[in-house]
Motif scaffolding. Sequence first.
Motif, PDB file in Angstrom:
ATOM      1  N   GLY A  17       0.822  -1.210   0.000  1.00 55.13           N
ATOM      2  CA  GLY A  17       0.000   0.000   0.000  1.00 55.13           C
ATOM      3  C   GLY A  17       0.852   1.254   0.000  1.00 55.13           C
ATOM      4  N   THR A  18       0.185   2.392  -0.052  1.00 52.47           N
ATOM      5  CA  THR A  18       0.857   3.681  -0.002  1.00 52.47           C
ATOM      6  C   THR A  18       0.853   4.187   1.435  1.00 52.47           C
ATOM      7  OG1 THR A  18       0.152   4.175  -2.241  1.00 52.47           O
ATOM      8  CG2 THR A  18       0.838   6.032  -0.902  1.00 52.47           C
ATOM      9  N   TYR A  19       1.985   4.696   1.893  1.00 52.35           N
ATOM     10  CA  TYR A  19       2.107   5.154   3.274  1.00 52.35           C
ATOM     11  C   TYR A  19       2.524   6.618   3.312  1.00 52.35           C
ATOM     12  CZ  TYR A  19       1.891   0.277   4.611  1.00 52.35           C
ATOM     13  OH  TYR A  19       1.477  -1.011   4.787  1.00 52.35           O
ATOM     14  N   GLN A  20       2.072   7.306   4.314  1.00 47.84           N
ATOM     15  CA  GLN A  20       2.476   8.691   4.555  1.00 47.84           C
ATOM     16  C   GLN A  20       3.060   8.755   5.957  1.00 47.84           C
ATOM     17  OE1 GLN A  20       1.829  11.384   2.291  1.00 47.84           O
ATOM     18  NE2 GLN A  20       3.183  12.572   3.593  1.00 47.84           N
ATOM     19  N   ILE A  21       4.326   9.143   6.050  1.00 46.60           N
ATOM     20  CA  ILE A  21       4.970   9.278   7.353  1.00 46.60           C
ATOM     21  C   ILE A  21       4.579  10.642   7.920  1.00 46.60           C
ATOM     22  CG2 ILE A  21       7.180   9.359   8.575  1.00 46.60           C
ATOM     23  CD1 ILE A  21       8.312   7.609   6.291  1.00 46.60           C
ATOM     24  N   ALA A  22       4.068  10.644   9.137  1.00 42.78           N
ATOM     25  CA  ALA A  22       3.582  11.893   9.737  1.00 42.78           C
ATOM     26  C   ALA A  22       4.735  12.850  10.021  1.00 42.78           C
ATOM     27  CB  ALA A  22       2.827  11.590  11.025  1.00 42.78           C
ATOM     28  N   LEU A  27       7.336  20.493  13.744  1.00 44.66           N
ATOM     29  CA  LEU A  27       7.628  20.987  12.399  1.00 44.66           C
ATOM     30  C   LEU A  27       6.363  21.212  11.581  1.00 44.66           C
ATOM     31  CD1 LEU A  27      10.707  18.803  11.364  1.00 44.66           C
ATOM     32  CD2 LEU A  27      10.684  21.244  11.838  1.00 44.66           C
ATOM     33  N   ASP A  28       5.217  20.942  12.180  1.00 49.14           N
ATOM     34  CA  ASP A  28       3.951  21.075  11.455  1.00 49.14           C
ATOM     35  C   ASP A  28       3.495  22.537  11.438  1.00 49.14           C
ATOM     36  OD1 ASP A  28       1.937  20.067   9.963  1.00 49.14           O
ATOM     37  OD2 ASP A  28       0.820  19.149  11.612  1.00 49.14           O
ATOM     38  N   GLY A  29       2.669  22.858  10.475  1.00 51.49           N
ATOM     39  CA  GLY A  29       2.137  24.216  10.380  1.00 51.49           C
ATOM     40  C   GLY A  29       2.767  24.993   9.237  1.00 51.49           C
ATOM     41  N   ALA A  30       2.341  26.237   9.102  1.00 54.25           N
ATOM     42  CA  ALA A  30       2.818  27.090   8.010  1.00 54.25           C
ATOM     43  C   ALA A  30       3.430  28.370   8.563  1.00 54.25           C
ATOM     44  CB  ALA A  30       1.665  27.431   7.078  1.00 54.25           C
ATOM     45  N   VAL A  31       4.300  28.962   7.767  1.00 52.44           N
ATOM     46  CA  VAL A  31       4.975  30.210   8.120  1.00 52.44           C
ATOM     47  C   VAL A  31       4.609  31.253   7.076  1.00 52.44           C
ATOM     48  CG1 VAL A  31       7.212  31.317   8.447  1.00 52.44           C
ATOM     49  CG2 VAL A  31       6.895  28.959   9.156  1.00 52.44           C
ATOM     50  N   SER A  45      -2.304  43.620   1.448  1.00 51.58           N
ATOM     51  CA  SER A  45      -1.419  42.661   0.774  1.00 51.58           C
ATOM     52  C   SER A  45      -1.666  41.250   1.309  1.00 51.58           C
ATOM     53  CB  SER A  45       0.042  43.043   0.988  1.00 51.58           C
ATOM     54  OG  SER A  45       0.295  44.323   0.456  1.00 51.58           O
ATOM     55  N   VAL A  46      -1.612  40.285   0.414  1.00 47.09           N
ATOM     56  CA  VAL A  46      -1.711  38.875   0.791  1.00 47.09           C
ATOM     57  C   VAL A  46      -0.307  38.286   0.708  1.00 47.09           C
ATOM     58  CG1 VAL A  46      -2.725  36.636   0.235  1.00 47.09           C
ATOM     59  CG2 VAL A  46      -4.050  38.732  -0.125  1.00 47.09           C
ATOM     60  N   PHE A  47       0.197  37.790   1.844  1.00 50.42           N
ATOM     61  CA  PHE A  47       1.555  37.260   1.896  1.00 50.42           C
ATOM     62  C   PHE A  47       1.548  35.744   1.696  1.00 50.42           C
ATOM     63  CE2 PHE A  47       1.843  41.272   4.158  1.00 50.42           C
ATOM     64  CZ  PHE A  47       3.005  41.805   3.626  1.00 50.42           C
ATOM     65  N   LEU A  48       2.661  35.242   1.199  1.00 53.25           N
ATOM     66  CA  LEU A  48       2.808  33.809   0.927  1.00 53.25           C
ATOM     67  C   LEU A  48       2.931  33.035   2.231  1.00 53.25           C
ATOM     68  CD1 LEU A  48       3.424  31.470  -1.140  1.00 53.25           C
ATOM     69  CD2 LEU A  48       5.828  32.069  -0.862  1.00 53.25           C
ATOM     70  N   THR A  49       2.122  31.986   2.380  1.00 51.83           N
ATOM     71  CA  THR A  49       2.281  31.059   3.507  1.00 51.83           C
ATOM     72  C   THR A  49       2.906  29.783   2.965  1.00 51.83           C
ATOM     73  OG1 THR A  49       0.018  30.241   3.200  1.00 51.83           O
ATOM     74  CG2 THR A  49       0.344  31.966   4.832  1.00 51.83           C
ATOM     75  N   TYR A  50       3.896  29.284   3.690  1.00 51.24           N
ATOM     76  CA  TYR A  50       4.669  28.130   3.218  1.00 51.24           C
ATOM     77  C   TYR A  50       4.828  27.142   4.360  1.00 51.24           C
ATOM     78  CZ  TYR A  50       7.967  25.893   0.051  1.00 51.24           C
ATOM     79  OH  TYR A  50       8.577  25.008  -0.804  1.00 51.24           O
ATOM     80  N   PRO A  51       4.771  25.830   4.086  1.00 55.58           N
ATOM     81  CA  PRO A  51       4.915  24.842   5.166  1.00 55.58           C
ATOM     82  C   PRO A  51       6.264  24.961   5.872  1.00 55.58           C
ATOM     83  CG  PRO A  51       4.108  23.798   3.160  1.00 55.58           C
ATOM     84  CD  PRO A  51       4.496  25.192   2.793  1.00 55.58           C
ATOM     85  N   PHE A  52       6.228  25.002   7.185  1.00 57.27           N
ATOM     86  CA  PHE A  52       7.446  25.114   7.989  1.00 57.27           C
ATOM     87  C   PHE A  52       8.346  23.901   7.778  1.00 57.27           C
ATOM     88  CE2 PHE A  52       9.601  24.579  12.207  1.00 57.27           C
ATOM     89  CZ  PHE A  52      10.481  25.627  12.050  1.00 57.27           C
ATOM     90  N   TYR A  53       7.726  22.735   7.561  1.00 60.79           N
ATOM     91  CA  TYR A  53       8.496  21.500   7.360  1.00 60.79           C
ATOM     92  C   TYR A  53       9.407  21.614   6.151  1.00 60.79           C
ATOM     93  CZ  TYR A  53       9.563  16.610   6.470  1.00 60.79           C
ATOM     94  OH  TYR A  53      10.222  15.441   6.229  1.00 60.79           O
ATOM     95  N   ARG A  54       8.898  22.191   5.065  1.00 57.79           N
ATOM     96  CA  ARG A  54       9.699  22.309   3.837  1.00 57.79           C
ATOM     97  C   ARG A  54      10.853  23.295   4.023  1.00 57.79           C
ATOM     98  NH1 ARG A  54       7.553  19.849  -1.205  1.00 57.79           N
ATOM     99  NH2 ARG A  54       5.735  18.717  -0.471  1.00 57.79           N
ATOM    100  N   ILE A  55      10.626  24.335   4.810  1.00 57.81           N
ATOM    101  CA  ILE A  55      11.711  25.280   5.105  1.00 57.81           C
ATOM    102  C   ILE A  55      12.797  24.566   5.931  1.00 57.81           C
ATOM    103  CG2 ILE A  55      12.307  27.410   6.322  1.00 57.81           C
ATOM    104  CD1 ILE A  55       9.509  28.438   5.537  1.00 57.81           C
ATOM    105  N   GLY A 120      11.794  12.395   2.798  1.00 58.24           N
ATOM    106  CA  GLY A 120      10.947  12.294   1.602  1.00 58.24           C
ATOM    107  C   GLY A 120       9.618  11.624   1.884  1.00 58.24           C
ATOM    108  N   GLY A 121       9.622  10.634   2.783  1.00 57.39           N
ATOM    109  CA  GLY A 121       8.379   9.954   3.137  1.00 57.39           C
ATOM    110  C   GLY A 121       7.421  10.846   3.897  1.00 57.39           C
ATOM    111  N   SER A 122       7.960  11.857   4.577  1.00 59.92           N
ATOM    112  CA  SER A 122       7.106  12.808   5.279  1.00 59.92           C
ATOM    113  C   SER A 122       6.559  13.870   4.332  1.00 59.92           C
ATOM    114  CB  SER A 122       7.882  13.491   6.412  1.00 59.92           C
ATOM    115  OG  SER A 122       8.361  12.539   7.324  1.00 59.92           O
ATOM    116  N   ALA A 123       7.394  14.296   3.369  1.00 64.30           N
ATOM    117  CA  ALA A 123       6.967  15.339   2.436  1.00 64.30           C
ATOM    118  C   ALA A 123       6.079  14.760   1.337  1.00 64.30           C
ATOM    119  CB  ALA A 123       8.181  16.016   1.814  1.00 64.30           C
ATOM    120  N   LEU A 124       6.384  13.529   0.920  1.00 61.21           N
ATOM    121  CA  LEU A 124       5.630  12.877  -0.154  1.00 61.21           C
ATOM    122  C   LEU A 124       5.005  11.608   0.417  1.00 61.21           C
ATOM    123  CD1 LEU A 124       8.518  13.308  -2.715  1.00 61.21           C
ATOM    124  CD2 LEU A 124       6.487  14.751  -2.576  1.00 61.21           C
TER     125      LEU A 124
END
Length: 199
Positions: A17-22, A27-31, A45-55, A120-124
């Motif tokens: 099956g397909t799995y998603q690692i939490a 590190l969860d949430g957006a900045v 103005s509308v500012f960009l929100t980006y996932p903190f995990y990816r940063i 990668g398993g957490s992001a994808l």
Amino acid sequence: GISIVAADLMLAVWAGGTYQIAVPEWLDGAVTLPVITAVRSNGASVFLTYPFYRIAVLAAAIVIGIGLWLMLNKTRIGMMIRAGVDDRAMLSASGVNVHAVFAIVFAVGAGLAGFAGVVGGSALSVAPGEDIRYLLASLVVVIVGGMGSISGAAIGALLIGLAEQLGLVYFPTYGVVLTFIIMVVTLAIRPQGIMGKSR
């Protein structure tokens, strides 16, 4: 052989099956970044929100890349690794245990590969067959960046990653073709890669 038995065992345990690692909670949430993406009709103005995990992943990649570069270029073990890549027989003749040096390199590479798998398993998502996709992307990155160059691998990864994402945005059906166009152009102009050395 053994690899088929191992693959069957993994399918039996994880059921294919397909799995998603939490993502860890800290590190969860957006900045909210200081990048304006739109302006509302009232002038706000509308500012960009980006996932903190990816940063955090980007920061970790930069730190690991700089650390590897420093290890290869500024330490004794790095000097031995570079010498072993260029002339293994001469390094062995100077009294260095070449097998131990390359065992260290393998251990560091395996550790980084495992770390990248978790990240990668957490992001994808993790699913059977995903390995081929990442191996192919890695091959293209190494060809574009140049074999044996960490800075080349960083440049290649940046080019291929941006090309993949821009391709998905502007022409999703043929987005993956853009990465291969970059590879073909690189091979035509500079066969050893952007930062590779001609031998």
